[in-house]
Scaffold this active site. Structure first.
Site, short mmCIF file in Angstrom:
data_model
loop_
_atom_site.label_atom_id
_atom_site.label_comp_id
_atom_site.label_asym_id
_atom_site.label_seq_id
_atom_site.Cartn_x
_atom_site.Cartn_y
_atom_site.Cartn_z
N TYR A 144 -16.59 20.03 -2.66
CA TYR A 144 -17.13 20.95 -3.66
C TYR A 144 -16.54 22.33 -3.41
O TYR A 144 -16.89 23.01 -2.44
CB TYR A 144 -18.65 20.97 -3.55
CG TYR A 144 -19.38 21.78 -4.61
CD1 TYR A 144 -18.74 22.31 -5.73
CD2 TYR A 144 -20.75 22.01 -4.48
CE1 TYR A 144 -19.43 23.03 -6.67
CE2 TYR A 144 -21.45 22.74 -5.43
CZ TYR A 144 -20.79 23.24 -6.52
OH TYR A 144 -21.47 23.97 -7.46
N LYS A 172 -14.99 18.42 -6.71
CA LYS A 172 -15.78 19.09 -7.74
C LYS A 172 -15.29 20.53 -7.76
O LYS A 172 -15.56 21.31 -6.84
CB LYS A 172 -17.28 19.02 -7.43
CG LYS A 172 -18.14 19.78 -8.44
CD LYS A 172 -19.61 19.82 -8.03
CE LYS A 172 -20.42 20.66 -9.02
NZ LYS A 172 -21.83 20.80 -8.62
#
Length: 302
Positions: A144, A172
């Site tokens: 992320y 992400k």
């Protein structure tokens, strides 16, 4: 006690993953019944999987027991139908390893691991952080990258190094730089949009979908958007994206997850309030959220 692991490889985690809010009761305790009901609703309305105990779920305010109980609750509610991605990344590598090991034992499909925040680690430290966490499980890690919140951007060269870690399978990406997004795709990692308004541009350059907040309320539309791209109908996908402008405005009313929880409450989902330092939306913010829902056609104007 470990439950059976539902064998999702990363490229079948799905295309639409919802980063779930954590419902709280009036006394501030986690409302597991409401959480399971919401998870089932999301999977029935466009989500291929759910992300549990991420920042949208107010993870910094959760105890380890609450985090793990939420993962267990999600697996019980939807684990036979959808991916359950456990948010196990924290400021501390050792703590992240511990949470990843525990989530693995519960049967989580994959792990969402954020860049360590606040302490601004150098890029080589970011690599070392993920290498250590990768030793905790043989299941997929979704990196992320959200520089607006953690201050540090995961640079393209570092992404290339992370792609060499066997279990790092996806990113992400909450960074609007399209060149950096293209680089992620070029490494062979799956690219998920980490900001909801990036789903369409990322899909157009080879992304697989998004880890989204707006899919709490527009999951079917986003699923249709992704499906249109899969079918080669870019014009239709762009049309859907344009129709979602009010939900992008909604998420900008006030800091996440305050606005999405306000929207969910207006739509009848008993998600409760927040734990400090998050606070409930005020009257002006609720009115603006309501206006966005009316523009989306999800509420009738008074």
């Amino acid at each position: 006690m470990s439950v059976e692991y539902h064998a999702y490889t990363c490229n079948v985690l799905g295309h639409v993953l919802t980063a779930m809010v954590t419902p709280f009761q009036g006394d501030g305790s986690v409302d597991y019944d409401a959480f399971q009901a919401l998870a089932r609703h999301l999977v029935e309305n466009g989500s291929d999987g759910v992300v549990v105990a991420g920042t949208t779920g107010e993870s910094p305010t959760l105890t380890d027991r609450e985090r793990l109980d939420l993962i267990r609750a999600a697996l019980e509610a939807v684990g036979d139908q959808a991916a359950v991605v456990a948010g196990t990344g924290t400021y501390s590598t050792a703590h992240s390893v511990h949470l990843t090991e525990a989530a693995h034992e519960l049967g989580a499909s994959a792990f969402l691991v954020v860049t360590p925040y606040y302490n601004k680690p150098p890029q080589r430290a970011v690599v070392a952080h993920f290498e250590a966490i990768a030793q905790a499980s043989d299941r997929p890690i979704v990196v992320y990258n959200i520089p607006a919140r953690v201050v540090v951007n995961i640079e393209p060269e570092t992404i290339s190094r992370l792609a060499e870690i066997e279990t790092v399978k996806a990113v992400k990406q909450a960074n609007a730089d399209l060149d950096e997004a293209r680089h992620i795709v070029s490494t062979g990692l799956d690219l998920f949009a980490g900001d909801d308004n990036l789903v369409q541009p990322f899909l157009e350059l080879g992304g697989v979908g998004g880890v989204c907040v707006h899919t709490h309320i527009v999951g079917p539309q986003v699923a249709a958007q992704v499906r249109a791209m899969q079918e080669g109908d870019t014009a239709r996908a762009r049309e859907i994206d344009e129709s979602l402008a009010p939900v992008y405005d909604l998420l900008g009313v006030v800091t996440n997850p305050i606005a999405i929880k306000a929207a969910l409450r207006l739509l009848g989902h008993p998600v409760g309030g927040h734990r400090l330092p998050m606070v409930d939306a005020n009257e002006d913010e609720i009115a603006r959220v309501r206006g966005c829902l009316e523009r989306l056609g999800l509420l009738v104007a008074a």
